[in-house]
Motif scaffolding. Structure first.
Motif, PDB file in Angstrom:
ATOM      1  N   LEU A 307     -15.517  12.302 -13.626  1.00 21.53           N
ATOM      2  CA  LEU A 307     -14.847  11.181 -12.951  1.00 21.53           C
ATOM      3  C   LEU A 307     -13.820  11.785 -12.007  1.00 21.53           C
ATOM      4  N   ILE A 308     -13.705  11.223 -10.834  1.00 22.86           N
ATOM      5  CA  ILE A 308     -12.650  11.667  -9.923  1.00 22.86           C
ATOM      6  C   ILE A 308     -12.039  10.431  -9.281  1.00 22.86           C
ATOM      7  N   LEU A 309     -10.694  10.385  -9.230  1.00 23.78           N
ATOM      8  CA  LEU A 309     -10.045   9.218  -8.645  1.00 23.78           C
ATOM      9  C   LEU A 309      -8.893   9.624  -7.745  1.00 23.78           C
ATOM     10  N   LYS A 310      -8.550   8.697  -6.868  1.00 25.20           N
ATOM     11  CA  LYS A 310      -7.440   8.915  -5.950  1.00 25.20           C
ATOM     12  C   LYS A 310      -6.494   7.747  -6.128  1.00 25.20           C
ATOM     13  N   ASP A 311      -5.187   8.031  -6.289  1.00 19.81           N
ATOM     14  CA  ASP A 311      -4.231   6.929  -6.396  1.00 19.81           C
ATOM     15  C   ASP A 311      -3.705   6.572  -5.003  1.00 19.81           C
ATOM     16  N   LEU A 312      -2.931   5.509  -4.922  1.00 22.54           N
ATOM     17  CA  LEU A 312      -2.466   5.034  -3.617  1.00 22.54           C
ATOM     18  C   LEU A 312      -1.518   6.028  -2.945  1.00 22.54           C
ATOM     19  N   ASP A 313      -0.964   6.969  -3.728  1.00 21.43           N
ATOM     20  CA  ASP A 313      -0.087   7.987  -3.143  1.00 21.43           C
ATOM     21  C   ASP A 313      -0.875   9.200  -2.649  1.00 21.43           C
ATOM     22  N   GLY A 314      -2.202   9.170  -2.796  1.00 20.04           N
ATOM     23  CA  GLY A 314      -3.035  10.253  -2.273  1.00 20.04           C
ATOM     24  C   GLY A 314      -3.315  11.383  -3.248  1.00 20.04           C
ATOM     25  N   PHE A 315      -2.802  11.282  -4.492  1.00 17.70           N
ATOM     26  CA  PHE A 315      -3.105  12.309  -5.494  1.00 17.70           C
ATOM     27  C   PHE A 315      -4.562  12.129  -5.936  1.00 17.70           C
ATOM     28  N   VAL A 316      -5.285  13.261  -6.083  1.00 14.56           N
ATOM     29  CA  VAL A 316      -6.699  13.218  -6.480  1.00 14.56           C
ATOM     30  C   VAL A 316      -6.850  14.010  -7.779  1.00 14.56           C
ATOM     31  N   PHE A 317      -7.469  13.403  -8.788  1.00 12.02           N
ATOM     32  CA  PHE A 317      -7.546  14.019 -10.115  1.00 12.02           C
ATOM     33  C   PHE A 317      -8.697  13.387 -10.897  1.00 12.02           C
ATOM     34  N   GLY A 318      -8.989  13.932 -12.081  1.00 10.90           N
ATOM     35  CA  GLY A 318     -10.096  13.360 -12.844  1.00 10.90           C
ATOM     36  C   GLY A 318     -10.337  14.095 -14.143  1.00 10.90           C
ATOM     37  N   GLY A 319     -11.554  13.929 -14.666  1.00  9.13           N
ATOM     38  CA  GLY A 319     -11.896  14.550 -15.940  1.00  9.13           C
ATOM     39  C   GLY A 319     -13.389  14.770 -16.074  1.00  9.13           C
ATOM     40  N   PHE A 320     -13.750  15.727 -16.947  1.00 12.86           N
ATOM     41  CA  PHE A 320     -15.150  15.979 -17.270  1.00 12.86           C
ATOM     42  C   PHE A 320     -15.432  15.442 -18.671  1.00 12.86           C
ATOM     43  N   ALA A 321     -16.430  14.557 -18.769  1.00 11.88           N
ATOM     44  CA  ALA A 321     -16.861  14.001 -20.055  1.00 11.88           C
ATOM     45  C   ALA A 321     -18.135  14.729 -20.476  1.00 11.88           C
ATOM     46  N   SER A 322     -18.072  15.406 -21.621  1.00  9.19           N
ATOM     47  CA  SER A 322     -19.184  16.269 -22.040  1.00  9.19           C
ATOM     48  C   SER A 322     -20.353  15.490 -22.642  1.00  9.19           C
ATOM     49  N   HIS A 323     -20.127  14.218 -22.979  1.00 12.01           N
ATOM     50  CA  HIS A 323     -21.163  13.384 -23.603  1.00 12.01           C
ATOM     51  C   HIS A 323     -21.353  12.118 -22.776  1.00 12.01           C
ATOM     52  N   SER A 324     -22.451  11.432 -23.019  1.00 13.04           N
ATOM     53  CA  SER A 324     -22.634  10.103 -22.427  1.00 13.04           C
ATOM     54  C   SER A 324     -21.490   9.191 -22.844  1.00 13.04           C
ATOM     55  N   TRP A 325     -21.016   8.369 -21.900  1.00 11.03           N
ATOM     56  CA  TRP A 325     -20.021   7.356 -22.263  1.00 11.03           C
ATOM     57  C   TRP A 325     -20.695   6.247 -23.062  1.00 11.03           C
ATOM     58  N   GLU A 326     -20.020   5.812 -24.130  1.00 14.56           N
ATOM     59  CA  GLU A 326     -20.487   4.647 -24.895  1.00 14.56           C
ATOM     60  C   GLU A 326     -19.311   3.692 -25.036  1.00 14.56           C
ATOM     61  N   VAL A 327     -19.606   2.377 -25.006  1.00 13.00           N
ATOM     62  CA  VAL A 327     -18.543   1.393 -25.217  1.00 13.00           C
ATOM     63  C   VAL A 327     -18.367   1.227 -26.721  1.00 13.00           C
ATOM     64  N   LYS A 328     -17.225   1.686 -27.258  1.00 15.38           N
ATOM     65  CA  LYS A 328     -16.956   1.566 -28.691  1.00 15.38           C
ATOM     66  C   LYS A 328     -15.471   1.831 -28.943  1.00 15.38           C
ATOM     67  N   PRO A 329     -14.944   1.333 -30.060  1.00 15.38           N
ATOM     68  CA  PRO A 329     -13.494   1.470 -30.273  1.00 15.38           C
ATOM     69  C   PRO A 329     -13.056   2.830 -30.817  1.00 15.38           C
ATOM     70  N   GLN A 330     -13.951   3.806 -30.873  1.00 14.75           N
ATOM     71  CA  GLN A 330     -13.563   5.133 -31.372  1.00 14.75           C
ATOM     72  C   GLN A 330     -13.535   6.153 -30.232  1.00 14.75           C
ATOM     73  N   PHE A 331     -12.788   7.246 -30.488  1.00 14.07           N
ATOM     74  CA  PHE A 331     -12.832   8.368 -29.544  1.00 14.07           C
ATOM     75  C   PHE A 331     -14.200   9.033 -29.629  1.00 14.07           C
ATOM     76  N   GLN A 332     -14.621   9.652 -28.531  1.00 16.66           N
ATOM     77  CA  GLN A 332     -15.935  10.303 -28.474  1.00 16.66           C
ATOM     78  C   GLN A 332     -15.786  11.631 -27.733  1.00 16.66           C
ATOM     79  N   GLY A 333     -16.907  12.366 -27.562  1.00 17.07           N
ATOM     80  CA  GLY A 333     -16.866  13.622 -26.811  1.00 17.07           C
ATOM     81  C   GLY A 333     -16.593  14.827 -27.696  1.00 17.07           C
ATOM     82  N   ASP A 334     -16.424  15.985 -27.079  1.00 18.98           N
ATOM     83  CA  ASP A 334     -16.135  17.216 -27.831  1.00 18.98           C
ATOM     84  C   ASP A 334     -15.221  18.131 -27.015  1.00 18.98           C
TER      85      ASP A 334
END
Length: 471
Positions: A307-334
């Protein structure tokens, strides 16, 4: 005849290359020295071929700038720095073929010790310790040259200078990131303006080249692709093969990615090796609209992604998700997940071992936070995008517990300007032909209808795997 010492050293270096590589190097030297077919053919054989800076520059002009001018000069200085027995070192402006072969051998096949003398001369023509500023200028030239030659040789694999952010800020950011690894003898790392004025001796620079593999990889790319030598012979390492991932999903869409070429190279090098060969665009707020259900619909069950995003101040940042995203109330990934910053600085922040709050995605719950998060904890994520799309936070005072990242956005609570999600590696087979999230969740559809949003996603459904090759 040349002395035995010289011929021995020369032949030792030559023996590192396969026969077809030796032929390639001979051909390139002939081309660069301008001696192929010149001087009436016969006489060319009689006079020993040499390479001058003027010949190198003439070749570069003839090829319409295969290499940036300042890198041509640096390569020449590197070749010139090679001492041959029985010759006064560095005095001659002409480069003998032996020097050319040893230069190629040390930089393309050598160890850190063999590379360092040449790199020192490429940074500065004069001997002795070097200022941080000189090393920075060299590193920026090197990264800029990598982008230039890959673009020139059409090796950017579907990325280009038009569909990515301006590379100039990316070149500076990546150079600063690589320079942050420079250490003095006592182990301290000078930072910021202090680094530029600090003096580093050869052993500190050798240590840096040894610990920062990008320097050698980038030099190899500039030489292979810039001088067009050994470029077609498969390399023993995958470094160059996966330097830039193949880009899918941008073609013909008129989009400009939030990534620039240097940041793509840097972030890709931190992914698990098996995911480095291809990035495919799954979601772009500019393409698919600013909606949390659109975001979920495009990224759920699509395998590892960035994921990569830009805020209104021009900062660009994001993250790498090692697993498929799932909609659920628990933490996921590794623990392969990480957060990163692209602008104003380029950096990757990896797992600390403190907790396992890698990735979180939830929607439509009354008791749990609804949104997408990475690192930290509920209400204090390293990176958070609220289900009320457009709002987010990066609360990391002083650092995010999961990834040791600082605040990534300009302000702790930020407003989103744009966002992209890229699947990395191959999209899982099981997702092909799956229904839209709106088909799976009629309740979400009904809520959208009530809110008067209608089914915008009807027109946005697209094949999950594009067949066209973005070349």
């Amino acid at each position: 005849k040349m002395g035995n010492a010289e011929s021995n050293a020369y032949h030792n270096h030559l023996s590192r290359f396969l026969p077809e590589e030796q032929t390639d190097i001979d051909g390139v030297f002939d081309t660069l020295s301008g001696s192929s077919g010149s001087a009436g053919g016969k006489n060319a054989k009689a006079t020993k071929k040499t390479l001058t800076l003027a010949a190198l520059q003439a070749w570069n002009a003839h090829t319409r700038e295969a290499l940036p001018e300042q890198m041509t000069v640096r390569l020449y200085n590197g070749m010139k720095s090679i001492d041959l027995p029985g010759k006064s070192s560095g005095q001659s402006e002409q480069i003998a073929k032996e020097q050319f072969v040893i230069f190629m051998s040390d930089l393309l096949k050598g160890n850190a010790d063999e590379k360092i003398t040449i790199i020192m001369r490429m940074i500065s023509k004069t001997e002795g310790p070097l200022k941080g500023k000189q090393i920075q200028e060299f590193t920026e030239d090197l990264i800029m040259s990598v982008v230039h030659v890959l673009n020139y040789r059409k090796e950017l694999k579907g990325w280009n200078l038009e569909n990515t952010r301006d590379s100039a800020s990316g070149v500076k950011a990546l150079a600063s990131q690589l320079l942050s690894e420079l250490k003095l003898a006592d182990g301290t790392k000078p930072v910021g303006p202090q680094l530029l004025e600090t003096t580093f001796n050869p052993s500190a620079i050798a240590d840096w080249v040894y610990r920062v593999p990008q320097v050698s990889v980038f030099l190899s790319v500039v030489i292979r692709q810039g001088l067009h030598v050994l470029h077609s012979i498969p390399d023993q390492t995958n470094d160059i093969l996966n330097l830039v991932p193949r880009c899918k999903g941008m073609k013909g869409r008129g989009l400009v990615s939030l990534f620039d070429i240097p940041s793509i190279i840097y972030i890709n090098s931190h992914l698990p090796v098996e995911l480095q060969h291809k990035w495919q665009l799954l979601f772009s707020s500019r393409l698919h609209g600013e909606s949390f259900s659109q975001l979920c619909g495009h990224i759920v069950n699509k395998g590892p992604c960035i994921l990569i995003l830009k805020d209104l101040d021009g900062f660009v940042f994001g993250g790498f998700a090692s697993h498929s995203w799932e909609v659920k109330p628990q933490f996921q990934g590794d623990n392969r997940c990480f957060l990163f910053s692209v602008f104003p600085s380029l950096a990757v922040y990896t797992y600390t071992g403190y907790n396992d709050h890698f990735m979180y995605l939830n929607n439509g719950q009354q008791t749990m936070p609804n949104g997408l998060g990475m690192g930290g904890q509920h209400g204090y994520f390293g990176l958070w995008i609220d289900s009320d799309y457009g709002k987010g936070h990066s609360k990391a005072k002083p650092r995010c517990t999961t990834y040791n990242s600082p605040q990534l956005s300009a302000k702790e609570e930020f407003t989103l300007d744009a966002m992209e999600v890229w699947a990395v590696g191959d999209v899982p087979e099981s997702t092909k032909g799956k229904k839209s999230i709106l088909d799976v969740d009629p309740q979400a559809q009904a809520l959208l209808e009530m809110a008067g949003k209608g089914r915008h996603s009807e027109g946005l459904r697209e094949p999950l795997e594009e067949d066209e090759e973005d070349e």
